[in-house]
Structures are given as C-alpha cells and as structure tokens.
Write an enzyme that holds these catalytic residues in place. Structure first.
Site, PDB file in Angstrom:
ATOM      1  N   SER A 105       0.860  -1.191   0.000  1.00 23.54           N
ATOM      2  CA  SER A 105       0.000   0.000   0.000  1.00 23.54           C
ATOM      3  C   SER A 105       0.898   1.244   0.000  1.00 23.54           C
ATOM      4  O   SER A 105       2.122   1.149   0.212  1.00 23.54           O
ATOM      5  CB  SER A 105      -0.868   0.005   1.258  1.00 23.54           C
ATOM      6  OG  SER A 105      -0.039   0.206   2.395  1.00 23.54           O
ATOM      7  N   ASP A 132      -1.051  -1.498  -4.061  1.00 23.88           N
ATOM      8  CA  ASP A 132      -2.414  -1.637  -3.539  1.00 23.88           C
ATOM      9  C   ASP A 132      -2.995  -0.242  -3.258  1.00 23.88           C
ATOM     10  O   ASP A 132      -2.371   0.553  -2.546  1.00 23.88           O
ATOM     11  CB  ASP A 132      -2.313  -2.460  -2.233  1.00 23.88           C
ATOM     12  CG  ASP A 132      -3.650  -2.831  -1.659  1.00 23.88           C
ATOM     13  OD1 ASP A 132      -4.595  -3.046  -2.445  1.00 23.88           O
ATOM     14  OD2 ASP A 132      -3.750  -2.937  -0.416  1.00 23.88           O
ATOM     15  N   ASP A 151      -6.819   3.471  -7.602  1.00 20.23           N
ATOM     16  CA  ASP A 151      -8.076   3.481  -6.850  1.00 20.23           C
ATOM     17  C   ASP A 151      -8.723   4.858  -6.954  1.00 20.23           C
ATOM     18  O   ASP A 151      -8.423   5.768  -6.189  1.00 20.23           O
ATOM     19  CB  ASP A 151      -7.781   3.119  -5.381  1.00 20.23           C
ATOM     20  CG  ASP A 151      -9.033   3.170  -4.519  1.00 20.23           C
ATOM     21  OD1 ASP A 151     -10.111   3.543  -5.042  1.00 20.23           O
ATOM     22  OD2 ASP A 151      -8.941   2.842  -3.321  1.00 20.23           O
ATOM     23  N   GLU A 166     -10.867   0.340  -9.262  1.00 17.44           N
ATOM     24  CA  GLU A 166     -11.930   0.065  -8.283  1.00 17.44           C
ATOM     25  C   GLU A 166     -13.174   0.854  -8.631  1.00 17.44           C
ATOM     26  O   GLU A 166     -13.125   2.034  -8.944  1.00 17.44           O
ATOM     27  CB  GLU A 166     -11.456   0.427  -6.866  1.00 17.44           C
ATOM     28  CG  GLU A 166     -12.556   0.239  -5.812  1.00 17.44           C
ATOM     29  CD  GLU A 166     -12.064   0.410  -4.362  1.00 17.44           C
ATOM     30  OE1 GLU A 166     -10.886   0.071  -4.092  1.00 17.44           O
ATOM     31  OE2 GLU A 166     -12.849   0.891  -3.530  1.00 17.44           O
ATOM     32  N   GLY A 191     -10.703  -6.577   1.263  1.00 18.38           N
ATOM     33  CA  GLY A 191     -11.270  -6.760   2.599  1.00 18.38           C
ATOM     34  C   GLY A 191     -11.630  -8.207   2.871  1.00 18.38           C
ATOM     35  O   GLY A 191     -12.651  -8.501   3.498  1.00 18.38           O
TER      36      GLY A 191
HETATM   37  P1  13P Z   1      -8.106  -6.840   4.759  1.00 21.92           P
HETATM   38  O1  13P Z   1      -7.114  -6.097   5.568  1.00 21.92           O
HETATM   39  O2  13P Z   1      -9.496  -6.664   5.269  1.00 21.92           O
HETATM   40  O3  13P Z   1      -7.710  -8.253   4.544  1.00 21.92           O
HETATM   41  O4  13P Z   1      -8.136  -6.151   3.294  1.00 21.92           O
HETATM   42  C1  13P Z   1      -6.984  -6.165   2.526  1.00 21.92           C
HETATM   43  C2  13P Z   1      -7.166  -5.391   1.273  1.00 21.92           C
HETATM   44  O5  13P Z   1      -8.224  -5.294   0.705  1.00 21.92           O
HETATM   45  C3  13P Z   1      -5.974  -4.738   0.734  1.00 21.92           C
HETATM   46  O6  13P Z   1      -6.267  -4.015  -0.427  1.00 21.92           O
HETATM   47  O1  G3H Z   2      -6.459  -1.943   1.892  1.00 21.52           O
HETATM   48  C1  G3H Z   2      -5.721  -1.547   2.787  1.00 21.52           C
HETATM   49  C2  G3H Z   2      -4.609  -2.425   3.229  1.00 21.52           C
HETATM   50  O2  G3H Z   2      -5.007  -3.205   4.321  1.00 21.52           O
HETATM   51  C3  G3H Z   2      -3.393  -1.599   3.515  1.00 21.52           C
HETATM   52  O3  G3H Z   2      -3.542  -0.878   4.689  1.00 21.52           O
HETATM   53  O4  G3H Z   2      -2.910   1.450   4.090  1.00 21.52           O
HETATM   54  O5  G3H Z   2      -2.720   0.608   6.448  1.00 21.52           O
HETATM   55  O6  G3H Z   2      -1.134  -0.195   4.699  1.00 21.52           O
HETATM   56  P1  G3H Z   2      -2.511   0.331   4.999  1.00 21.52           P
HETATM   57 ZN    ZN Z   3      -8.195  -3.117  -0.368  1.00 19.82          ZN
END
Ligand code: 13P
Ligand code: G3H
Ligand code: ZN
Length: 284
Positions: free
Chosen positions: A50, A82, A104, A134, A209
C-alpha cells in the site's frame, strides 16, 4: 524467476477457475512469509504494498525485497501497488519495477475515475504493467453506515460494464459487502450482485477486505468469478499477536530474531491456509 505481471497470473487463474492471494507486506519478515507460503504450496502469488507500506519501508526497499524474493523463488511472483490514489504514485511504482498497479479512483466521480484510470493505463500498457481499478466504495469495518448507505457504496453492475468498456482495465475491484479491517459480525456478501457484474464484464474480479470472510463465502465468490483475493488484516493479526505472546511469555527477551522469527512463522501459516482456500496450491 523475474517478477511477472498480475495479468499473467490472473489469466491462468481464469483458465483454472481458482483465485490467487494478494498479500500485503510492510517489512522483510512479511515478504519472506508470503514467499515461503507460496513456495510451500507451489502456488503463484501476488505481493502487494500500500502507499502506507511504501512510506514506511521505502519504495526501493519494497521493490528490492520483492525482486529478490521472485529471483529466488520457484513460483511466479508479481509485485502490485495496492490502492494507489494518484497518477504520480502509480508512475513512481512503475518506474521502480512494480509489475502491476491499482489505481483506486473509487472516491472520484465516475467520469474522473474513468479518465484517471485511462491515464494510468496509457503508460502501463506502453511498458507491460497491469492495472487494477476500483468501482464502488470498499469501506473500512469501522465505518458506521446504514443499510441504504451501504447499498449506495456497492458496485453498480451497469456502471461496471461501462467502466470496463471505456477503460479496458485488466481487473476490477468491486464493492459487494466486504470491508477493510476486523469485522464486528459476519460480513454479508451480495452474491447476486457479483453474479450480475460477472455476466456483464469479462475481466477478473478482485475481492478486497477478505480477512475475516468465512472460507465458504470466499469459495462461493471464487466460483462466481473472483480471481484475486486481498488479505492484509489476517496477516497483521497473526504476526502481531505472536510477537505479543512471545514478549508476554519472555519479558526479558531482547533478541529481535526470537520475537520476529515466530511472528514470521505464524504469518506464513495463515497465508498457506488462505492459499489452500483460494485453490491455487499446486498451480505454480
Ligand atoms: P483486509 O485487511 O481486510 O484483509 O483487506 C486487505 C485489502 O483489501 C488490501 O487491499
Ligand atoms: O487496503 C488496505 C490495506 O489493508 C493496507 O492498509 O494502508 O494501512 O497499509 P494500509
Ligand atoms: Zn483493499
């Protein structure tokens, strides 16, 4: 092996009707846990970072660790951004060597989301990087929302069709009732909506998620076209709860390896379990 693209991995997943895990990393131990799990399961894998992870570890460190992991691995490995929320962030990751980016634009109005996704796609296409977009809003589990607010956040199937036709994006993250973080109750997934989206778009669907979603619901979503399953929270839980347990059991322990080693093991175990649920074991 060199890093491969997410598109390559998902194309094979589409043919085999399974899904591939995209696991979030923040540090060396988690990268090693992801790779160790994928190798043990003989599964392709997506390492994702991320913007927060990049800020924490540094873009070159994340890229360097993933490249090394892929080089040493006997399974296909992709490196994916991500929830990239800007064109600039996507470009920085492409330049550094990511083989896939998520733009996103879910907080943007539809037309802007389409325009920005296309801007990212134009560059990504030129250099062979895949792009995830997304549509709909995948919130956080802490968001307190009413039923009608939830409904408004979910992906509109007709809009998904228009979005994919007007962008040609490689994969689409949809909002069908999952949320990021730890769920308070059991999440209710809108499978009818997923079915309808899949009947209208011909790209792999991404489920965000996914931590805390029961295995049976994940398997059903895969049977309806989900090909990439994002997991972060379950890894955080395994990793951090193990560190906490070791520190509580041995308050005098000062060797980081004695604390982080078991945490890495625990993260690897949960990732292996997820890979088995997604059906990608033995598909490398
Ligand atoms: P979770 O943390 O709920 O597993 O979601 C991860 C996610 O969607 C990262 O983009
Ligand atoms: O979708 C979000 C991921 O769980 C990443 O979370 O932005 O705290 O690294 P973060
Ligand atoms: Zn996500």
């Amino acid at each position: 092996m060199a890093l491969v693209t997410v598109s390559e991995i998902l194309q094979r997943a589409e043919e085999g009707k399974y899904a591939v895990g995209a696991f979030n990393c923040n540090n060396m131990e988690i990268v090693q846990a992801i790779i160790g799990a994928a190798e043990a399961e003989k599964s392709p894998v997506i390492i994702q970072a991320s913007q927060g992870a990049i800020k924490y570890a540094g873009l070159d460190w994340i890229t360097g660790m993933a490249k090394l992991a892929a080089q040493q691995a006997g399974v296909p490995v992709a490196l994916h951004l991500d929830h990239g929320t800007s064109f600039e962030q996507c470009m920085q990751c492409i330049k550094a060597g990511f083989t896939s980016v998520m733009f996103d634009g879910s907080k943007l109005p539809l037309e802007e989301n389409i325009a920005e996704t296309n801007r990212v796609l134009a560059v990504a296409r030129a250099v062979g990087v895949s792009v995830e977009a997304e549509l709909g809003k995948i919130g956080g589990t802490e968001d307190d929302i009413t039923v009608s607010e939830r409904e408004a956040m979910l992906t509109d199937p007709q809009e998904a069709k228009e979005f994919v036709e007007r962008t040609g994006v490689d994969s689409l993250a949809v909002a069908i009732g999952t949320a990021h973080g730890q769920y308070k109750g059991e999440p209710k997934l809108d499978f009818e909506r997923l079915k309808e989206i899949k009947s209208l778009v011909n790209v792999p669907i991404v489920l965000h998620g996914s931590s805390g979603v029961p295995d049976e619901a994940i398997k059903k979503a895969i049977s309806l076209g989900v090909r990439k399953v994002n997991i972060d929270t379950n890894i955080r839980e395994a990793f951090t709860n193990t560190m906490r347990r070791v520190i509580n059991e041995k308050p005098g322990e000062i060797d980081p390896r004695k604390i982080l080693g078991p945490a890495r093991e625990a993260a690897m175990e949960i990732i292996r379990e997820k890979i088995r649920v997604f059906g990608s074991s033995g598909r490398a």
